[in-house]
Motif scaffolding. Sequence first.
Motif, mmCIF file in Angstrom:
data_model
loop_
_atom_site.group_PDB
_atom_site.id
_atom_site.type_symbol
_atom_site.label_atom_id
_atom_site.label_comp_id
_atom_site.label_asym_id
_atom_site.label_seq_id
_atom_site.Cartn_x
_atom_site.Cartn_y
_atom_site.Cartn_z
ATOM 1 N N ARG B 3 37.364 -104.506 20.654
ATOM 2 C CA ARG B 3 38.039 -104.630 22.135
ATOM 3 C C ARG B 3 36.719 -104.982 22.955
ATOM 4 O O ARG B 3 35.428 -104.197 22.812
ATOM 5 C CB ARG B 3 38.646 -103.625 22.453
ATOM 6 C CG ARG B 3 39.839 -103.303 21.697
ATOM 7 C CD ARG B 3 40.734 -102.211 22.233
ATOM 8 N NE ARG B 3 41.238 -102.620 23.681
ATOM 9 C CZ ARG B 3 42.110 -101.759 24.409
ATOM 10 N NH1 ARG B 3 42.419 -100.506 23.919
ATOM 11 N NH2 ARG B 3 42.301 -102.194 25.596
ATOM 12 N N PRO B 5 34.012 -104.610 25.867
ATOM 13 C CA PRO B 5 33.685 -103.527 26.653
ATOM 14 C C PRO B 5 34.400 -103.569 28.074
ATOM 15 O O PRO B 5 34.220 -104.713 28.504
ATOM 16 C CB PRO B 5 32.215 -103.474 26.761
ATOM 17 C CG PRO B 5 31.728 -104.827 26.412
ATOM 18 C CD PRO B 5 32.829 -105.372 25.592
ATOM 19 N N PRO B 6 34.707 -102.622 28.936
ATOM 20 C CA PRO B 6 35.105 -102.544 30.398
ATOM 21 C C PRO B 6 34.003 -103.347 31.149
ATOM 22 O O PRO B 6 33.079 -103.277 30.965
ATOM 23 C CB PRO B 6 35.296 -101.289 30.481
ATOM 24 C CG PRO B 6 35.199 -100.369 29.521
ATOM 25 C CD PRO B 6 34.536 -101.065 28.391
ATOM 26 N N ARG B 7 34.640 -104.220 32.032
ATOM 27 C CA ARG B 7 33.772 -104.872 33.109
ATOM 28 C C ARG B 7 33.884 -103.913 34.475
ATOM 29 O O ARG B 7 34.903 -103.308 34.479
ATOM 30 C CB ARG B 7 34.473 -106.069 33.191
ATOM 31 C CG ARG B 7 34.448 -107.174 32.028
ATOM 32 C CD ARG B 7 35.089 -108.435 32.537
ATOM 33 N NE ARG B 7 36.514 -108.478 32.640
ATOM 34 C CZ ARG B 7 36.985 -109.063 33.597
ATOM 35 N NH1 ARG B 7 36.089 -109.623 34.446
ATOM 36 N NH2 ARG B 7 38.386 -109.112 33.770
ATOM 37 N N THR B 13 35.408 -99.760 37.574
ATOM 38 C CA THR B 13 35.484 -100.143 36.253
ATOM 39 C C THR B 13 36.947 -100.314 35.913
ATOM 40 O O THR B 13 37.909 -99.512 36.122
ATOM 41 C CB THR B 13 34.867 -99.129 35.489
ATOM 42 O OG1 THR B 13 33.442 -98.723 35.888
ATOM 43 C CG2 THR B 13 34.882 -99.332 33.768
ATOM 44 N N CYS B 14 37.099 -101.456 35.247
ATOM 45 C CA CYS B 14 38.393 -101.713 34.594
ATOM 46 C C CYS B 14 38.480 -102.200 33.468
ATOM 47 O O CYS B 14 37.674 -102.788 32.750
ATOM 48 C CB CYS B 14 39.455 -102.571 35.961
ATOM 49 S SG CYS B 14 38.571 -104.121 35.780
ATOM 50 N N SER B 15 39.763 -102.597 32.729
ATOM 51 C CA SER B 15 39.912 -102.947 31.507
ATOM 52 C C SER B 15 39.731 -104.373 31.421
ATOM 53 O O SER B 15 40.121 -105.212 32.517
ATOM 54 C CB SER B 15 41.059 -102.366 30.904
ATOM 55 O OG SER B 15 42.166 -103.247 31.327
ATOM 56 N N ALA B 16 39.750 -105.001 30.271
ATOM 57 C CA ALA B 16 39.837 -106.431 30.154
ATOM 58 C C ALA B 16 41.228 -107.157 30.334
ATOM 59 O O ALA B 16 41.134 -108.356 30.798
ATOM 60 C CB ALA B 16 39.030 -107.000 28.794
ATOM 61 N N THR B 17 42.136 -106.355 29.845
ATOM 62 C CA THR B 17 43.456 -106.887 30.085
ATOM 63 C C THR B 17 44.342 -106.572 31.245
ATOM 64 O O THR B 17 45.125 -107.029 31.559
ATOM 65 C CB THR B 17 44.373 -106.386 28.946
ATOM 66 O OG1 THR B 17 44.306 -104.889 29.208
ATOM 67 C CG2 THR B 17 43.776 -106.784 27.268
#
Lengths: 155, 125
Positions: B3, B5-7, B13-17
Amino acid sequence: MRATPGSPHRGIWEAQVTAGDTTSRAEDLLADRAAVLYGPFTTPQLLRLDEALRLADQSTDLVFSVYVGELDDPVRGHAEKLHSQLADPDRSVLVCVSPNQRALEIVTGTEARKRVQDRDCKLAALSMAASFSGGDLAGGIVSGLAQLADHARRG
Amino acid sequence: MGRPPPRAVGGVTCSATVNAVSVLETVLFFVAIPAAVVALVFGLVYMGGTRPGKRYRPGRPFEFTPVWFLSAPERLSGASGVDGHAALTGPRHAELPAGTVGENNSAGDTGVAAQGDLGGASDRW
């Protein structure tokens, strides 16, 4: 529910009756028929009322009618006056309901009284008043008419 | 499962999806949409007009036009051959004459029975 010629529900007929006077002109009747739709009864209730009146008239040889509205004091006297205005008072049974005065009057003519005795009327009146006190005008009238017609059939 | 890494978007900070949502979007989603639904229900309820209660309630004033229900006017008129229209309009005058007062109308407001030949009953609720 309009009483149009040829329609299956032309039987029911409504008239506006004022305190001391009776309006009977045709245009008044047409207007009143429209006004009845905005009265206290819904269309299904009017249909049930129509059916009850028709059955009561057909199954007995009497003429039943129902007045719902204000009655002058004394209410009994006014109810009898309305009864005397019918075409054939002797064979007529008039049920007068005054929701504002919470009064119910049943008037039977000379011939009708032999078929529907006073105690039968009182019994029907008790049942109708019970329905009225619960707020069910149409139901009380329909069941009362059925009771009166039942007694007239047997009497 | 590699997966990413978080952006970090805007310092958050949030997830990629899952995309970050702004405060305005959150308010629109959780306040405006429910408010719109409530308004729709209110609109549907009051669409038919706010005519005062059609039914009779004991104790409330009864402000309707008096009505008199009769069945089979052609039988009442005594002329069985007339058609419906004539029965509805013509014989009315004979059946409901204005101002006629029967002779049996002097009974008091008593219970069962009346004077003369009229019968019936009275009740109250």
